[in-house]
Design a protein around this motif. Structure first.
Motif, mmCIF file in Angstrom:
data_model
loop_
_atom_site.group_PDB
_atom_site.id
_atom_site.type_symbol
_atom_site.label_atom_id
_atom_site.label_comp_id
_atom_site.label_asym_id
_atom_site.label_seq_id
_atom_site.Cartn_x
_atom_site.Cartn_y
_atom_site.Cartn_z
ATOM 1 N N VAL A 85 -8.487 -4.655 -10.875
ATOM 2 C CA VAL A 85 -9.885 -4.426 -10.506
ATOM 3 C C VAL A 85 -9.927 -3.115 -9.733
ATOM 4 N N SER A 89 -15.479 -0.121 -11.072
ATOM 5 C CA SER A 89 -15.147 -0.741 -12.356
ATOM 6 C C SER A 89 -16.197 -0.386 -13.396
ATOM 7 N N LEU A 91 -17.688 -1.419 -17.321
ATOM 8 C CA LEU A 91 -17.684 -2.394 -18.406
ATOM 9 C C LEU A 91 -18.041 -1.663 -19.694
ATOM 10 N N ASN A 100 -17.639 -8.902 -22.274
ATOM 11 C CA ASN A 100 -16.775 -8.037 -21.466
ATOM 12 C C ASN A 100 -15.678 -8.851 -20.781
ATOM 13 N N ALA A 149 -16.286 -7.555 -13.523
ATOM 14 C CA ALA A 149 -14.976 -6.891 -13.631
ATOM 15 C C ALA A 149 -13.887 -7.776 -13.018
ATOM 16 N N ARG A 152 -13.189 -10.471 -15.544
ATOM 17 C CA ARG A 152 -12.397 -9.901 -16.653
ATOM 18 C C ARG A 152 -10.921 -9.757 -16.249
ATOM 19 N N SER A 153 -10.692 -9.373 -14.988
ATOM 20 C CA SER A 153 -9.301 -9.164 -14.547
ATOM 21 C C SER A 153 -8.527 -10.471 -14.444
#
Ligand SMILES: Nc1ncnc2c1ncn2[C@@H]1O[C@H](COP(=O)(O)OP(=O)(O)OP(=O)(O)O)[C@@H](O)[C@H]1O
Length: 223
Positions: A85, A89, A91, A100, A149, A152-153
């Motif tokens: 992250v 960040s 997307l 995403n 974000a 997503r990580s």
């Protein structure tokens, strides 16, 4: 030992941004790095994640020297085992928030599709992204993008999460959601390396290092 950092140094011209930093991270460790602006925190994190080459020193991930592997191998380790992250960040603009969050699943088939969807729903619920999961990034605030974000990580259940100011764009309520989620992952034996100015997040860590002028000056907690 999951991560071993030995005498890591980065120079930009004459300036030494990171000076001979050494530390170890075991599986399940939660490490916070605090320190004033310009002390070298982001530069250190960029080297640890293989995005910036050190001027000197070594990084061993699971006993593999990052400097001795190919770009392809590094990309594979990053995709499979590391969660990243960044401070700012980004997307993918033409994908929804949910798409995403699921994006890393396309590159690493670490789990089944059903598991990915379950993990995604869990992250969406815990970060309160439900109302915006079908929205495109351009319609959202910086804080909402930051939370996406973070989700997503974590979708690949990384062995180590590297997070640079993950609560930098968040109000206290949303910072608290992130704090709970990081603690939850850490309890499940995932390691976290966090750069932050947010002392609430920092003090959840077992070890807090303070960075000053490129050096780890003081261990405030742990060890
Ligand atoms: N690409 C670069 N080229 C030249 N100098 C750089 C570069 N990246 C960082 N620096 C310098 O290295 C030093 C450390 O910067 P870094 O961004 O790592 O600090 P930081 O502790 O993360 O700061 P902040 O808390 O403001 O994010 C600074 O003096 C910065 O100007």
């Amino acid at each position: 030992m999951l991560l071993r950092v030995h005498n890591l140094t980065k120079r930009f011209g004459k300036e030494e941004a990171v000076s001979s930093v050494s530390f170890d991270v075991n599986q399940g460790d939660y490490v916070a790095i605090i320190g004033p602006s310009g002390s070298g925190k982001t530069t250190l994190l960029s080297m640890l994640t293989g995005m910036l080459s050190p001027s000197e020193g070594d990084i061993l991930y699971d006993q593999i020297k990052l400097s001795q592997i190919s770009k392809q191998e590094l990309a594979e380790i990053r995709a499979r085992d590391l969660g990243l992250v960044f401070q700012f960040s980004e997307l993918v603009g033409n994908l929804t928030i949910k798409e995403n969050i699921l994006l890393p699943a396309l590159f690493t088939k670490k789990f089944s599709n059903d598991d990915y969807l379950r993990k995604c729903d869990y992250l969406i619920e815990h970060l309160k992204l439900g109302d915006i999961q079908n929205s495109l990034p351009r319609t959202l605030s910086g804080g909402q993008i930051q939370k996406a974000a973070i989700a997503r990580s974590l979708i690949n259940d990384p062995a180590i999460l590297f997070a640079d100011e993950p609560s930098g764009d968040l109000d206290p309520e949303n910072s608290y959601l992130v704090q709970l989620l990081l603690n939850e992952y850490n309890k499940r034996n995932h390691s976290i390396i966090l750069v932050t100015h947010d002392m609430k997040l920092a003090f959840d860590a077992q070890t807090v290092y303070e960075m000053k002028n490129g050096r780890f000056e003081q261990v405030i907690k742990g060890e």
